[in-house]
Design a protein around this motif. Structure first.
Motif, short mmCIF file in Angstrom:
data_model
loop_
_atom_site.label_atom_id
_atom_site.label_comp_id
_atom_site.label_asym_id
_atom_site.label_seq_id
_atom_site.Cartn_x
_atom_site.Cartn_y
_atom_site.Cartn_z
N ALA A 136 -1.87 -2.40 -0.70
CA ALA A 136 -1.56 -1.09 -1.26
C ALA A 136 -1.96 0.02 -0.29
O ALA A 136 -1.22 1.00 -0.10
N ARG A 137 -3.12 -0.12 0.34
CA ARG A 137 -3.58 0.89 1.30
C ARG A 137 -2.59 1.02 2.47
O ARG A 137 -2.30 2.13 2.92
N GLU B 10 1.58 4.21 5.20
CA GLU B 10 2.91 4.37 5.79
C GLU B 10 3.66 5.50 5.08
O GLU B 10 4.38 6.29 5.73
N ALA B 11 3.52 5.57 3.76
CA ALA B 11 4.18 6.66 3.02
C ALA B 11 3.66 8.01 3.51
O ALA B 11 4.44 8.97 3.69
N GLU C 199 12.10 0.39 0.40
CA GLU C 199 12.14 1.84 0.14
C GLU C 199 11.58 2.62 1.32
O GLU C 199 12.15 3.65 1.75
N LEU C 200 10.49 2.13 1.91
CA LEU C 200 9.92 2.80 3.07
C LEU C 200 10.85 2.72 4.28
O LEU C 200 10.96 3.67 5.07
N MET C 201 11.53 1.57 4.42
CA MET C 201 12.51 1.45 5.49
C MET C 201 13.61 2.51 5.31
O MET C 201 14.01 3.19 6.27
N ARG D 21 4.23 6.09 -2.86
CA ARG D 21 2.82 6.47 -3.01
C ARG D 21 2.42 6.45 -4.48
O ARG D 21 1.32 5.99 -4.83
N GLU D 22 3.31 6.87 -5.35
CA GLU D 22 3.03 6.89 -6.78
C GLU D 22 2.87 5.48 -7.32
O GLU D 22 2.01 5.20 -8.17
N VAL D 23 3.70 4.55 -6.83
CA VAL D 23 3.63 3.16 -7.30
C VAL D 23 2.24 2.58 -7.08
O VAL D 23 1.72 1.82 -7.91
#
Length: 972
Positions: A954-955, A960-961, A919-921, A943-945
């Motif tokens: 997670a950090r 990255e988000a 998703e970030l890609m 970020r919500e996930v």
């Protein structure tokens, strides 16, 4: 055609990466000529700096002074010709020139001192710390033997601030530790070197040099294991580096002083040019001095006339090379002293030449050609001389404090009564003394001497047959018919050892029958009668395993021994007969796959031997018990038994026996995951195999095991050194293709860990070729795959693709579709690196189709195999996105990324992190396409996930988000 500046720079970079040596130096000279034609001032500066550098790290170190002087003149006249990098380099190599001058005895000391002052002046003008200057001053003072000035400069060096002109941490620590070693403080030296040895500080020539410098201090402190490891690791690092002659010399010295003279000779043979390369007189002096030390050592232990590697202008013996190297070393030291006005260099060389061995033998784990047997005078010793590990001194001649003949006979009978292994040697000494003194022996004495001569002649069974017959006749003459029958039975067994099985079986019947009849009538002891019966067991055992009936015959014969001897076990020398019979029955049980019964019988045999005070005979049943218990999976029992065998046999088993004992313990420890101790026993096994003259057989197998154990311990450099050294000794015919393939596999693993992928690939490909003939092809496939990975890392793309193609075909034949998919994906990346974008996309598409075929029979739901294949397909889409994006097609890449997100989502919650990564890609791709809102929406979902999670993964995702959001908001 004149080279362009850019082309020159690329050529300089390529030459810098080449191995040290004359070829690199010659190329640097040609490139300097090209630079002069370019008419670009900076090109000339860069080419001159390159020439100084390659000369400095070569055997032509003396040549660097001329190009440096030219560089310095340009700097003084036209400093604008230098950019910031070259200006820094000019000041940096001041240190090299200072050291280089000191290493050349023809350069006056006054010139060196003047240069030191020039360096201090220029560094001050350039705003540099005086740290490097004080370090150079320390080197000068240390070299000439000015202790007071050296200590003052050393303190100033450490007190000054580090800056961009300071040597790297690793090189500085090497110099500091070497000073502590020179002052006799080995502990402090090693403490200083520890950060380098541990890999905290490294450079192009460290820890190479520190590893070499640490060897003798470690041995002197009793830390021999670390010394061995540093030798194996360190010599491998310096052996191809022309500039490391002084470090190579330290490895030679270490071997010469630890009983590894053959290894030292092989190191000398590796670099014959070291005897004649004269561009660096200081390192030549180091090399000549340790050569003389080694040759003196060889001469002292009786090998003065042995051929040895030396200068190429003649054939050298150790004695001749000792004199030659000593003379050259002292002459060169004298030139330094004449220049310096002191005797410091000659004194240091003489001290080195007078060093005595620090250890009789420190096993290294690598084989070197054995020295021919020799005495201190150089005379070859008898082949049948006492083994080195024998506990029995050779009896001295009368008049020198040795026992007389009566005393020798009494001692021989005492040892025989105790069934001590040294009885035979004492009987031989008594026979020699009787012959020397001309004493006439009694018939009984002659019978026992002949009997023990026959027993000692097992390697010449035909001679033993005749000796046993003579002994039997003498026993009869002396009136001991029971011992005569037993001797005839022993003679029958000697026939079997001579290959005359049927004759032996027939010959043993009469003495067995006679011994039993005599025993029944009181004319033979239980020991004599059971001994005759035991000879029948031994004869039958020569055909053990040829048929079930042959095994059954051994069992029947052994039970006959037990029937006679077990009830009388406590009689004189009967327990050993009982124990040997139990061992034979254990073999019968093992043959019949009654391994539990075999374990019990072997244990009983060992216990009987030990209860009777005969632990040396318990070695064989303990070894067999270890093997049987291992077969049952009882590693604890197996290891206890193997340790008992080693404990009882270490001093008496002979070199080959000790090797076998150590190897058995090593294999069991490895099976239990105790690789550290296993490596110690494998090392001992290799050492004793070498002592037994079985370096290429049993010794090679031991080194094979040692290399594997070291690899599992993460000691890759040592493992590589051992495995590289053992490969020439391993043959398919002698050791089996499985052993050879495993060695190649391990070596590839070790080289990969050391960052040598090309060499790793070569070994894996060779292993794959051998494994290609095996019925089961999985190992073949894995090795081909590993070779592909290594070739890809080495950027040998064409070879890598061929290896992956081969691996893919093998995986397909084995039905491993997942492995097929992964080979296709790697081939896609290889194609992209070779600028074959269409092929790259095609390979990824093929990988996706393979995944889709595996998903077709399922209902597409999550869970189980379907989930795994959904994730595999998503991985393929994600990599397709990366690949296409790299080629510049962001829109198509985004489509693949979206399919990856959907695929991971369908695979289930176990694939959350891969899904958010995809998703970030996709978000980055959206942003690069100018779609800030879409990119921000994706980033917010990720970020919500991870809201509420604090783990590192997670950090990273949230960070990255946030970065994407910042970028996307900037677009908006």
């Amino acid at each position: 055609m004149t080279m362009t500046f850019d082309a020159l720079r690329e050529a300089l970079r390529e030459n810098h990466a080449r191995p040290e040596g004359p070829a690199r130096n010659a190329r640097a000279e040609l490139l300097l000529a090209e630079a002069e034609r370019i008419r670009e001032p900076l090109a000339l500066v860069e080419a001159l700096g390159h020439q100084v550098q390659v000369y400095n790290y070569s055997s032509e170190k003396d040549k660097m002074l001329v190009p440096f002087a030219r560089l310095l003149r340009i700097w003084d006249e036209r400093p604008g010709d230098f950019d910031a990098h070259e200006a820094h380099s000019l000041h940096w190599i001041f240190k090299w020139v200072s050291s280089g001058m000191l290493d050349q005895p023809h350069i006056p000391l006054a010139s060196i001192e003047k240069w030191l002052g020039e360096m201090e002046h220029r560094y001050r003008i350039a705003g540099h710390s005086e740290r490097a200057v004080r370090q150079s001053e320390f080197r000068v003072a240390r070299h000439v033997g000015d202790r007071t000035r050296a200590e003052r400069a050393f303190a100033a060096w450490l007190a000054a601030d580090r800056d961009r002109m300071s040597d790297c941490h690793a090189c500085e620590l090497h110099g500091q530790g070497s000073w502590h070693r020179e002052l006799g403080d080995d502990e402090r030296a090693l403490e200083t070197w520890q950060p380098v040895l541990a890999g905290e500080h490294t450079c192009a020539h460290e820890p190479h040099a520190v590893l070499a410098s640490s060897l003798l201090p470690l041995v002197r402190l009793g830390r021999t294991g670390e010394a061995r490891a540093n030798h194996l690791r360190g010599y491998r690092m310096v052996r191809e580096m022309e500039s490391m002659r002084s470090s190579v010399a330290r490895h030679v010295e270490f071997c010469a002083l630890t009983g590894n003279e053959p290894r030292a000779l092989e190191i000398l043979a590796d670099r014959p040019s070291y005897f004649t390369d004269s561009g660096d007189p200081d390192s030549l002096l180091d090399f000549l001095a340790v050569t003389a030390l080694l040759m003196d050592r060889l001469t002292a232990i009786g090998h003065g006339e042995q051929d040895v590697p030396g200068p190429a202008d003649g054939r050298w013996t150790a004695r001749a090379l000792a004199g030659h190297a000593r003379e050259r070393a002292l002459a060169l030291a004298g030139r330094f002293d004449a220049r310096n006005g002191t005797d410091a260099v000659s004194t240091a060389v003489r001290t080195q030449l007078d060093r005595r061995p620090l250890a009789e033998r420190l096993p290294l784990g690598v084989r070197a050609a054995r020295l021919a047997p020799a005495t201190a005078s150089g005379t070859p010793v008898r082949e049948d001389a006492a083994p080195r590990d024998s506990a029995v001194p050779v009896p001295e001649t009368p008049g020198a404090g040795a026992p007389d003949l009566a005393g020798l006979l009494a001692e021989a009978r005492r040892l025989s009564a105790a069934q001590h292994p040294d009885a035979g040697r004492t009987w031989a000494a008594a026979a020699d003394e009787a012959e020397r003194s001309g004493t006439e022996l009694s018939v009984r004495d002659r019978a026992e001497i002949e009997d023990h001569r026959a027993m000692a002649g097992a390697t010449e069974p035909a001679r033993s047959v005749a000796l046993f017959a003579s002994a039997a006749a003498l026993y009869e003459e002396a009136g001991d018919l029971g011992e005569a029958a037993a001797a005839r039975a022993r003679g029958a067994y000697a026939l079997a050892l001579d290959g005359r099985y049927e004759e032996a079986l027939a010959a043993v019947e009469e003495p067995c029958a006679r011994a039993l009849a005599l025993h029944a009538a009181g004319g033979a002891t239980t020991r004599q009668a059971s001994g005759a019966l035991l000879c029948r067991v031994r004869i039958l055992a020569e055909r053990f395993g040829e048929s079930d009936e042959a095994v059954a015959e051994v069992g029947r014969a052994a039970r006959e021994v037990l029937a006679l001897a077990e009830p009388r076990r406590d009689e004189e020398r009967v327990a050993a007969r009982v124990a040997e019979a139990y061992t034979a029955l254990g073999d019968v049980a093992a043959y019949g796959e009654d391994v539990t019964g075999a374990v019990e019988l072997y244990a009983r045999s060992a216990e009987v031997y030990e209860a009777a005070g005969l632990p040396w005979f318990a070695v064989e049943p303990w070894m067999r018990l270890a093997g049987a218990a291992r077969h049952l999976g009882d590693l604890d029992t197996a290891l206890r038994a193997a340790r008992s065998a080693l404990e009882h046999g270490a001093g008496r088993a002979g070199a080959r026996g000790r090797a076998r004992l150590h190897l058995q313990v090593a294999e069991l420890l490895a099976g239990a995951g105790e690789f550290a101790e296993a490596s110690e026993h494998a090392l001992e096994g290799a050492h004793w195999a070498d002592e037994a003259g079985e370096s290429a057989g049993l010794g090679a197998y031991a080194r094979h095991q040692l290399g594997g154990h070291l690899l599992r311990l993460g000691r890759s450099a040592e493992a590589a050194a051992v495995l590289e050294a053992v490969l020439p000794d391993l043959t398919v015919e002698g050791h089996g293709d499985g052993t050879v393939v495993q060695t190649l596999w391990w070596l590839g693993d070790a080289l990969t860990a050391l960052g040598e992928p090309r060499a790793a690939a070569e070994h894996w490909l060779r292993g794959a070729e051998l494994a290609s003939a095996w019925p089961e092809q999985r190992d073949h496939a894995v090795l081909a795959n590993l070779a592909g990975e290594a070739l890809f890392r080495a950027e040998l793309h064409a070879q890598a693709e061929r290896a992956y193609e081969r691996a893919g075909e093998l995986w397909r034949s084995l039905g491993d579709v997942r492995a097929v998919v992964r080979t296709l994906r790697v081939r896609a990346w290889i194609a992209l690196r070779e600028e074959r974008a269409a092929d790259a996309v095609a390979f990824m598409a093929s990988a996706a189709r393979e995944c889709e075929v595996m998903l077709a029979p399922s209902d597409g739901g999550a869970g189980g195999a379907a989930a795994e294949w959904l994730a595999e397909l998503a991985d393929t889409h994600r990599q397709s996105a990366e690949l296409v994006a790299e080629s510049g097609d962001r829109e198509t890449a985004l489509g693949y990324a979206e399919r990856a997100v959907a695929g991971y989502g369908a695979a289930g919650a176990d694939f959350l992190d891969p899904r958010t990564g995809a998703e970030l890609m996709a978000a980055w791709l959206e942003a690069e396409l100018g779609r800030g809102a879409a990119a921000a929406a994706r980033a917010r979902r990720v970020r919500e996930v991870y809201s509420g999670r604090t783990d590192e993964g997670a950090r990273e995702r949230v960070a990255e988000a946030e970065s994407i959001l910042e970028h996307a908001e900037g677009q908006e």
